[in-house]
Structures are given as C-alpha cells and as structure tokens.
Write a protein that holds these residues in place. Structure first.
Motif, PDB file in Angstrom:
ATOM      1  N   ILE A   5      15.878 -35.325  11.460  1.00 21.80           N
ATOM      2  CA  ILE A   5      16.542 -36.616  10.334  1.00 21.80           C
ATOM      3  C   ILE A   5      16.364 -36.545   9.414  1.00 21.80           C
ATOM      4  N   ASP A   6      17.381 -36.314   8.974  1.00 26.62           N
ATOM      5  CA  ASP A   6      18.368 -36.286   7.335  1.00 26.62           C
ATOM      6  C   ASP A   6      17.512 -36.834   6.406  1.00 26.62           C
ATOM      7  N   PRO A   7      16.149 -37.059   5.822  1.00 29.35           N
ATOM      8  CA  PRO A   7      15.608 -37.587   5.104  1.00 29.35           C
ATOM      9  C   PRO A   7      15.872 -39.039   3.862  1.00 29.35           C
ATOM     10  N   ASP A   8      17.296 -37.992   3.081  1.00 32.17           N
ATOM     11  CA  ASP A   8      18.142 -38.780   1.760  1.00 32.17           C
ATOM     12  C   ASP A   8      18.627 -40.052   2.978  1.00 32.17           C
ATOM     13  N   ALA A   9      19.580 -39.545   4.027  1.00 34.59           N
ATOM     14  CA  ALA A   9      19.822 -40.010   4.870  1.00 34.59           C
ATOM     15  C   ALA A   9      19.556 -42.239   5.192  1.00 34.59           C
ATOM     16  N   PHE A  10      18.152 -41.081   5.655  1.00 36.87           N
ATOM     17  CA  PHE A  10      17.450 -42.547   6.443  1.00 36.87           C
ATOM     18  C   PHE A  10      16.724 -43.554   4.957  1.00 36.87           C
ATOM     19  N   ALA A  11      16.395 -42.934   3.841  1.00 32.46           N
ATOM     20  CA  ALA A  11      16.220 -43.799   3.071  1.00 32.46           C
ATOM     21  C   ALA A  11      17.282 -44.526   2.433  1.00 32.46           C
ATOM     22  N   ARG A  12      18.634 -44.085   2.419  1.00 31.34           N
ATOM     23  CA  ARG A  12      19.696 -44.549   1.364  1.00 31.34           C
ATOM     24  C   ARG A  12      20.168 -45.889   2.609  1.00 31.34           C
ATOM     25  N   GLN A  13      19.644 -44.928   4.169  1.00 29.90           N
ATOM     26  CA  GLN A  13      20.421 -46.522   5.131  1.00 29.90           C
ATOM     27  C   GLN A  13      19.361 -47.306   4.995  1.00 29.90           C
ATOM     28  N   TRP A  14      17.763 -47.226   5.059  1.00 37.47           N
ATOM     29  CA  TRP A  14      17.198 -48.338   4.812  1.00 37.47           C
ATOM     30  C   TRP A  14      17.578 -49.235   3.696  1.00 37.47           C
ATOM     31  N   LEU A  15      17.492 -48.583   2.557  1.00 37.32           N
ATOM     32  CA  LEU A  15      17.058 -48.967   0.982  1.00 37.32           C
ATOM     33  C   LEU A  15      18.437 -50.423   1.064  1.00 37.32           C
ATOM     34  N   GLU A  16      19.442 -50.017   1.791  1.00 37.45           N
ATOM     35  CA  GLU A  16      20.623 -50.595   1.390  1.00 37.45           C
ATOM     36  C   GLU A  16      20.930 -51.703   2.701  1.00 37.45           C
ATOM     37  N   ALA A  17      19.694 -51.353   4.043  1.00 38.77           N
ATOM     38  CA  ALA A  17      19.795 -52.548   4.721  1.00 38.77           C
ATOM     39  C   ALA A  17      18.590 -53.623   3.977  1.00 38.77           C
ATOM     40  N   TRP A  18      17.767 -53.400   3.316  1.00 36.89           N
ATOM     41  CA  TRP A  18      17.242 -54.077   2.756  1.00 36.89           C
ATOM     42  C   TRP A  18      17.960 -54.728   1.165  1.00 36.89           C
ATOM     43  N   ASN A  19      18.419 -53.640   0.833  1.00 35.92           N
ATOM     44  CA  ASN A  19      18.972 -54.566  -0.662  1.00 35.92           C
ATOM     45  C   ASN A  19      20.289 -56.145  -0.121  1.00 35.92           C
ATOM     46  N   ARG A  20      20.453 -55.496   0.914  1.00 42.74           N
ATOM     47  CA  ARG A  20      21.373 -56.349   1.546  1.00 42.74           C
ATOM     48  C   ARG A  20      21.039 -57.818   2.212  1.00 42.74           C
ATOM     49  N   HIS A  21      19.295 -57.517   2.378  1.00 43.84           N
ATOM     50  CA  HIS A  21      18.552 -58.796   2.644  1.00 43.84           C
ATOM     51  C   HIS A  21      19.727 -58.473   4.988  1.00 43.84           C
ATOM     52  N   SER A  22      19.927 -57.193   5.345  1.00 45.97           N
ATOM     53  CA  SER A  22      20.301 -58.044   6.946  1.00 45.97           C
ATOM     54  C   SER A  22      18.794 -57.284   7.630  1.00 45.97           C
ATOM     55  N   LEU A  23      18.310 -58.572   8.057  1.00 48.72           N
ATOM     56  CA  LEU A  23      17.284 -58.026   8.664  1.00 48.72           C
ATOM     57  C   LEU A  23      17.591 -57.746   9.820  1.00 48.72           C
ATOM     58  N   GLU A  24      18.063 -56.979  10.812  1.00 43.21           N
ATOM     59  CA  GLU A  24      18.945 -56.346  12.332  1.00 43.21           C
ATOM     60  C   GLU A  24      19.090 -55.672  11.885  1.00 43.21           C
TER      61      GLU A  24
END
Length: 120
Positions: free
Chosen positions: A6-25
């Motif tokens: 896994i690319d840890p930086d990409a995982f972090a960016r995608q995970w944080l963006e999903a939370w900050n958009r409040h996109s539960l799915e």
C-alpha cells in the motif's frame, strides 16, 4: 503469502479527504466487512462496556452518528508512519491529537483499526 502493499501517503490522503468531506461510504470503503475498530471513545459515545466495534454495520452506525453530531468535524494530518502491513496516521481532530493504526488485510483494506488519544 505476499506482503500487503500500500502507498501510505495515498492511503492517508484518501482517508482524510473522505472524512473531511463527511462521505461515510467513502470512509467505509477503506475497511473490510469484518473490520474490528478499537477506540476509547466508543464507551463514552455509545455507553457500551467495551471500546470495540465489529463489522462495517457497527462502524456505519457509530460514525454516522458522529458525523451528524459534528457537522464541522475536520482532521488535519500531522504525520504518516508505515510498518509491516500497517499504516499509522497521526492527526489533529476535534478532541486533540490522535494516533490511529490501521492493520491491513485482504486487498489492502483495513481489517483492524486502533485509535489512541492523548492521555491528558
């Protein structure tokens, strides 16, 4: 068996963006169906005896409640740490700094997540 890649930086960016958009799915898309989540906040918020949730339906209910209660919730990434089949995100949330370790399983999805908060 091949190590999970896994690319840890990409995982972090995608995970944080999903939370900050409040996109539960989009948040839940990072997790296996049988995920285990550990957090000291679970008993405080739900009244449960244990700080453990099992399975995506439990996470959906818990995080759905949190997102509804905290419409201004945003996370700020402070650091990304990478281990063997694990990623730890160190971020600032509404309760202060959090270190969350993600143990990866099949298809590089999170099979277990452990959230730790400042002790003070």
């Amino acid at each position: 068996m091949q190590p999970i890649s896994i690319d840890p930086d990409a995982f972090a960016r995608q995970w944080l963006e999903a939370w900050n958009r409040h996109s539960l799915e989009d948040i839940l898309a990072h997790y296996q169906d049988d995920v285990v989540f550990r957090s000291p906040m679970i008993p405080r918020i739900t009244g449960a005896r244990e700080g453990i949730l099992r399975g995506k339906p439990a996470l959906r209910a818990y995080w759905g409640q949190a997102l509804a209660a905290l419409p201004d919730l945003r996370f700020e990434l402070l650091d990304v740490l990478s281990g063997y089949e694990t990623v730890t995100l160190y971020y600032k949330g509404h309760r202060g700094n959090v270190a969350e370790t993600f143990i990866l399983g099949e298809k590089a999805l999170v099979r277990e997540s452990i959230a730790c908060y400042a002790a003070g």
